[in-house]
Design a protein around this motif. Structure first.
Motif, PDB file in Angstrom:
ATOM      1  N   THR A  98       0.404  -1.137   0.023  1.00 37.00           N
ATOM      2  CA  THR A  98      -0.408  -0.065  -0.184  1.00 37.00           C
ATOM      3  C   THR A  98       1.109   1.475   0.318  1.00 37.00           C
ATOM      4  OG1 THR A  98       0.478   0.623   2.243  1.00 37.00           O
ATOM      5  CG2 THR A  98      -1.748  -1.272   1.313  1.00 37.00           C
ATOM      6  N   ALA A  99      -0.047   2.804  -0.211  1.00 37.64           N
ATOM      7  CA  ALA A  99       0.844   3.343  -0.180  1.00 37.64           C
ATOM      8  C   ALA A  99       1.450   4.116   1.509  1.00 37.64           C
ATOM      9  CB  ALA A  99       0.223   4.620  -0.435  1.00 37.64           C
ATOM     10  N   LEU A 100       0.759   4.059   2.273  1.00 30.68           N
ATOM     11  CA  LEU A 100       1.372   3.843   3.826  1.00 30.68           C
ATOM     12  C   LEU A 100       2.265   2.703   4.155  1.00 30.68           C
ATOM     13  CD1 LEU A 100       1.065   5.454   6.289  1.00 30.68           C
ATOM     14  CD2 LEU A 100       0.032   2.854   7.136  1.00 30.68           C
ATOM     15  N   GLU A 101       2.545   1.668   3.345  1.00 30.27           N
ATOM     16  CA  GLU A 101       3.404   0.518   3.713  1.00 30.27           C
ATOM     17  C   GLU A 101       4.687   1.374   2.919  1.00 30.27           C
ATOM     18  OE1 GLU A 101       1.181  -3.930   4.706  1.00 30.27           O
ATOM     19  OE2 GLU A 101       1.365  -2.521   2.173  1.00 30.27           O
ATOM     20  N   ASN A 102       4.937   1.820   1.060  1.00 31.41           N
ATOM     21  CA  ASN A 102       5.906   2.135   0.572  1.00 31.41           C
ATOM     22  C   ASN A 102       6.207   3.238   1.384  1.00 31.41           C
ATOM     23  OD1 ASN A 102       6.493   1.639  -2.279  1.00 31.41           O
ATOM     24  ND2 ASN A 102       4.224   0.796  -1.463  1.00 31.41           N
ATOM     25  N   VAL A 103       6.029   4.218   1.783  1.00 28.74           N
ATOM     26  CA  VAL A 103       6.444   5.934   3.090  1.00 28.74           C
ATOM     27  C   VAL A 103       7.408   4.494   4.351  1.00 28.74           C
ATOM     28  CG1 VAL A 103       6.380   7.397   3.781  1.00 28.74           C
ATOM     29  CG2 VAL A 103       4.402   6.894   1.820  1.00 28.74           C
ATOM     30  N   LEU A 139       3.708  11.869   5.762  1.00 27.47           N
ATOM     31  CA  LEU A 139       4.350  12.085   4.589  1.00 27.47           C
ATOM     32  C   LEU A 139       3.568  12.696   4.019  1.00 27.47           C
ATOM     33  CD1 LEU A 139       7.619  10.392   5.255  1.00 27.47           C
ATOM     34  CD2 LEU A 139       7.665  13.075   5.631  1.00 27.47           C
ATOM     35  N   LEU A 140       2.377  11.153   3.652  1.00 28.11           N
ATOM     36  CA  LEU A 140       0.950  11.761   2.900  1.00 28.11           C
ATOM     37  C   LEU A 140       0.789  12.546   2.699  1.00 28.11           C
ATOM     38  CD1 LEU A 140       0.357   7.441   3.147  1.00 28.11           C
ATOM     39  CD2 LEU A 140       1.540   8.565   1.334  1.00 28.11           C
ATOM     40  N   ARG A 141       0.678  13.195   3.667  1.00 30.47           N
ATOM     41  CA  ARG A 141      -0.477  14.490   3.670  1.00 30.47           C
ATOM     42  C   ARG A 141       0.457  15.415   3.212  1.00 30.47           C
ATOM     43  NH1 ARG A 141      -1.744  12.556   8.567  1.00 30.47           N
ATOM     44  NH2 ARG A 141      -0.644  13.493  10.027  1.00 30.47           N
ATOM     45  N   GLN A 142       1.804  15.269   3.454  1.00 30.24           N
ATOM     46  CA  GLN A 142       2.500  16.567   3.119  1.00 30.24           C
ATOM     47  C   GLN A 142       2.440  16.518   1.499  1.00 30.24           C
ATOM     48  OE1 GLN A 142       6.275  15.429   5.136  1.00 30.24           O
ATOM     49  NE2 GLN A 142       7.172  18.403   4.183  1.00 30.24           N
ATOM     50  N   ALA A 146      -3.255  12.662   1.344  1.00 29.48           N
ATOM     51  CA  ALA A 146      -4.299  12.038   2.587  1.00 29.48           C
ATOM     52  C   ALA A 146      -5.478  10.847   1.480  1.00 29.48           C
ATOM     53  CB  ALA A 146      -4.244  13.094   3.369  1.00 29.48           C
ATOM     54  N   GLY A 147      -5.373   9.908   2.243  1.00 28.80           N
ATOM     55  CA  GLY A 147      -6.107   9.525   2.189  1.00 28.80           C
ATOM     56  C   GLY A 147      -6.424   7.959   1.266  1.00 28.80           C
ATOM     57  N   TYR A 148      -5.253   8.006   0.861  1.00 29.57           N
ATOM     58  CA  TYR A 148      -4.343   7.110  -0.356  1.00 29.57           C
ATOM     59  C   TYR A 148      -3.970   5.872   0.703  1.00 29.57           C
ATOM     60  CZ  TYR A 148      -5.255   8.953  -4.733  1.00 29.57           C
ATOM     61  OH  TYR A 148      -5.542   9.347  -5.915  1.00 29.57           O
ATOM     62  N   GLU A 149      -3.707   6.310   2.258  1.00 32.94           N
ATOM     63  CA  GLU A 149      -3.024   4.930   2.687  1.00 32.94           C
ATOM     64  C   GLU A 149      -2.696   3.448   2.482  1.00 32.94           C
ATOM     65  OE1 GLU A 149      -3.758   9.186   4.903  1.00 32.94           O
ATOM     66  OE2 GLU A 149      -4.976   7.446   3.741  1.00 32.94           O
ATOM     67  N   ALA A 154       0.056  -0.567  -6.811  1.00 32.31           N
ATOM     68  CA  ALA A 154      -0.354  -0.257  -8.379  1.00 32.31           C
ATOM     69  C   ALA A 154      -1.828  -0.259  -8.737  1.00 32.31           C
ATOM     70  CB  ALA A 154      -0.199  -2.170  -8.203  1.00 32.31           C
ATOM     71  N   SER A 155      -2.548   0.252  -7.629  1.00 32.87           N
ATOM     72  CA  SER A 155      -3.863   0.930  -8.366  1.00 32.87           C
ATOM     73  C   SER A 155      -4.183   2.689  -8.071  1.00 32.87           C
ATOM     74  CB  SER A 155      -4.809   1.075  -7.034  1.00 32.87           C
ATOM     75  OG  SER A 155      -5.548  -0.610  -7.366  1.00 32.87           O
ATOM     76  N   MET A 156      -2.781   2.997  -8.043  1.00 29.53           N
ATOM     77  CA  MET A 156      -3.263   4.438  -7.880  1.00 29.53           C
ATOM     78  C   MET A 156      -2.541   5.436  -9.115  1.00 29.53           C
ATOM     79  SD  MET A 156      -0.770   4.656  -4.210  1.00 29.53           S
ATOM     80  CE  MET A 156      -0.162   6.383  -4.275  1.00 29.53           C
ATOM     81  N   PRO A 157      -2.841   6.297  -9.642  1.00 29.70           N
ATOM     82  CA  PRO A 157      -2.677   7.094 -10.794  1.00 29.70           C
ATOM     83  C   PRO A 157      -0.875   7.402 -10.682  1.00 29.70           C
ATOM     84  CG  PRO A 157      -3.682   8.505  -9.209  1.00 29.70           C
ATOM     85  CD  PRO A 157      -4.253   7.219  -8.364  1.00 29.70           C
ATOM     86  N   TYR A 158      -0.608   7.922 -11.622  1.00 33.70           N
ATOM     87  CA  TYR A 158       0.637   8.226 -12.205  1.00 33.70           C
ATOM     88  C   TYR A 158       0.969   9.188 -11.478  1.00 33.70           C
ATOM     89  CZ  TYR A 158       5.183   7.843 -14.637  1.00 33.70           C
ATOM     90  OH  TYR A 158       6.714   8.190 -15.191  1.00 33.70           O
TER      91      TYR A 158
END
Length: 280
Positions: A98-103, A139-142, A146-149, A154-158
């Motif tokens: 997930t996005a959170l795990e990547n960060v 950091l995701l909020r920064q 936010a909301g992508y956690e 693989a499902s996120m836009p480029y």
């Protein structure tokens, strides 16, 4: 730019691939808390420079000092530990996370839990994991995610993935952030989002070295620009100084500038994507 000692001090840096000199005798001084861009025509050595500054390539000669610490010849992990974070021209994201795990993978570099704590899953480890997760959310909020956690990367836009890479690099709390073409492949709206993000990071005190072909973005966000040509520094200065330099215009920017912003030809697809294009 001020007269303070540079955060990053590069002296006599050289790297050759066979008989091709990607970087030759390069001198650069990067001041803390500013945005420095590196531009130049295709084959100028920009990608090779970023790879040397992050430890991916070992220079043949020279000195790379970050905050007074010599990094020449050190392995990649020592560059990261010293405080250099980077993104890549071609996305390097963990698509099975997930996005959170990547960060969080970036943040773990600064965690200080022992092997003993990890094996026994102690309270100290639980506290560290909670702090890591909270910092990753911040950091995701920064970076505007936010909301992508819990969204699989693989499902996120480029465009979101480009910002995710920046968030992961920031997770390691770098002294110096290297951005390798963060606007590559983005549409105009996404490029403006990257523009705004770099401005925010600079305002918050992050030192940035940016390699980018989007000249509008470069001219808008940069405090200082270095121009490379055939592995050597051709010119440097403020955006206004560089845009007015006859040598730069001849070598790279061209004479057909419009909208008060010089526009170079776009790079060929895949430039710098592999070692064969290392001197792109």
């Amino acid at each position: 730019m001020n007269a303070a000692a540079p955060l990053l001090d590069i002296r006599n840096l050289s790297k050759a691939f066979g008989g091709v000199h990607a970087i030759e005798g390069l001198e650069m001084h990067v001041q803390g808390g500013a945005v420095h861009s590196v531009i130049g025509p295709n084959g100028a050595g920009k990608t090779s420079l970023i790879n040397m500054l992050s430890g991916v390539y070992r220079p043949d000669t020279g000195s790379i000092r970050l905050a007074g610490r010599e990094l020449f010849g050190q392995p990649v992990h020592e560059f990261a530990a010293a405080g250099i974070g980077r993104t890549f021209q071609n996305l390097q994201v963990f698509f099975n996370m997930t996005a959170l795990e990547n960060v969080m993978t970036g943040r773990h570099l600064r965690d200080r839990c022992s092997l003993f704590a990890a094996l026994l899953h102690t309270k100290a480890l639980v506290r560290a994991e909670t702090a890591c997760r909270d910092a990753a959310r911040a950091l995701l909020r920064q970076v505007g995610l936010a909301g992508y956690e819990d969204v699989p990367s693989a499902s996120m836009p480029y465009g979101a993935l480009k910002r995710l890479e920046i968030a992961r690099a920031l997770g390691a709390q770098p002294l110096l952030l290297l951005l390798d073409e963060p606007a590559a492949g983005l549409n105009a709206t996404e490029a403006r989002e990257i523009d705004a993000l770099i401005r925010r990071l600079a305002a918050e005190g992050t030192t940035v070295v940016l390699v980018e072909h989007n000249m509008r973005l470069v001219m808008e966000v940069s405090d200082h620009i270095f121009v490379l040509d055939h592995g050597r520094k051709l010119a440097e200065g403020t955006p206004a100084e560089v845009a007015a330099d006859a040598r730069v215009i001849e070598a790279y920017l061209g004479t057909g500038a419009t909208d008060d912003c010089p526009r170079p030809s776009p790079p060929p697809e895949g430039e710098g994507a592999n070692a064969g294009a290392a001197y792109a």
